[in-house]
Design a protein around this motif. Structure first.
Motif, short mmCIF file in Angstrom:
data_model
loop_
_atom_site.label_atom_id
_atom_site.label_comp_id
_atom_site.label_asym_id
_atom_site.label_seq_id
_atom_site.Cartn_x
_atom_site.Cartn_y
_atom_site.Cartn_z
N ALA A 157 0.97 -0.86 0.22
CA ALA A 157 -0.16 0.05 -0.04
C ALA A 157 0.52 0.93 0.04
N GLU A 158 1.99 1.53 1.05
CA GLU A 158 2.67 2.22 0.71
C GLU A 158 3.49 2.69 -0.22
N LYS A 159 3.98 1.54 -1.02
CA LYS A 159 4.46 1.45 -2.54
C LYS A 159 3.38 2.19 -3.76
N ALA A 160 2.26 2.12 -2.84
CA ALA A 160 1.24 2.21 -4.38
C ALA A 160 1.00 3.24 -4.82
N GLU A 161 1.05 4.23 -3.34
CA GLU A 161 0.58 6.08 -2.79
C GLU A 161 1.20 6.44 -3.37
N PRO A 162 2.45 6.97 -3.31
CA PRO A 162 3.09 7.50 -5.10
C PRO A 162 3.06 7.24 -6.32
N GLN A 163 2.89 6.15 -6.47
CA GLN A 163 1.47 6.04 -8.27
C GLN A 163 0.46 6.60 -8.55
N SER A 164 -0.19 5.97 -6.89
CA SER A 164 -1.58 6.78 -6.83
C SER A 164 -1.49 8.91 -6.58
N ASP A 165 -0.26 8.43 -6.44
CA ASP A 165 0.02 10.03 -6.51
C ASP A 165 -0.15 11.03 -7.81
#
Length: 145
Positions: A66-74
């Motif tokens: 989830a933490e890795k995906a957060e910058p991608q979603s940003d």
């Protein structure tokens, strides 16, 4: 307070929980029971310890993903915002082009109404050619929208 009877790794457990949380507690117990049944051998305490460790590991991995995906979603949110702003700018440009086209058509119509009989000199012919080119451009602009 509600009393709930759970079955984990073949052993019954009586647990208290807040009213309305019984179903959720049964769901969680089902997850723990499924995981505990995959661990063979050892005492009941050891079986439950390894179950807790495996579930903690899964939770840790899920948090890391989830933490890795957060910058991608940003980044995706930023790309969507940029695309939306470009779309708005394109719509504005299209509205401006349509307004210019209408103005040119109005000028052309006014020029046609005010025009004299067929052109008699080179100057009149040039104006007529320009008017025809403007009309052709307006038609092309209209087909693009």
């Amino acid at each position: 307070m509600a009393d709930v009877k759970l079955q984990i790794a073949g052993r019954p457990y009586d647990v208290h929980c807040a009213d309305g949380q019984e179903e959720r507690l049964h769901q969680l117990a089902g997850i723990v029971d499924t995981k505990a049944r995959t661990i063979q051998g050892g005492t009941e305490v050891r079986q439950l310890l390894f179950t807790a460790l495996l579930l903690a590991d899964e939770a840790h991995e899920a948090r890391a993903k989830a933490e890795k995906a957060e910058p991608q979603s940003d980044s995706l949110r930023a790309a969507v915002a940029l695309a939306e702003s470009r779309e708005a700018a394109a719509r504005d440009a299209l509205r401006e082009a349509e307004a210019r086209e209408q103005a040119l058509r109005a000028e052309l119509d006014a020029a046609r109404q005010a025009s004299a009989p067929p052109p008699r000199n080179a100057h009149d012919r040039a104006l007529l050619q320009i008017a025809e080119r403007i009309e052709a451009l307006a038609d092309r602009a209209e087909r693009m929208s």
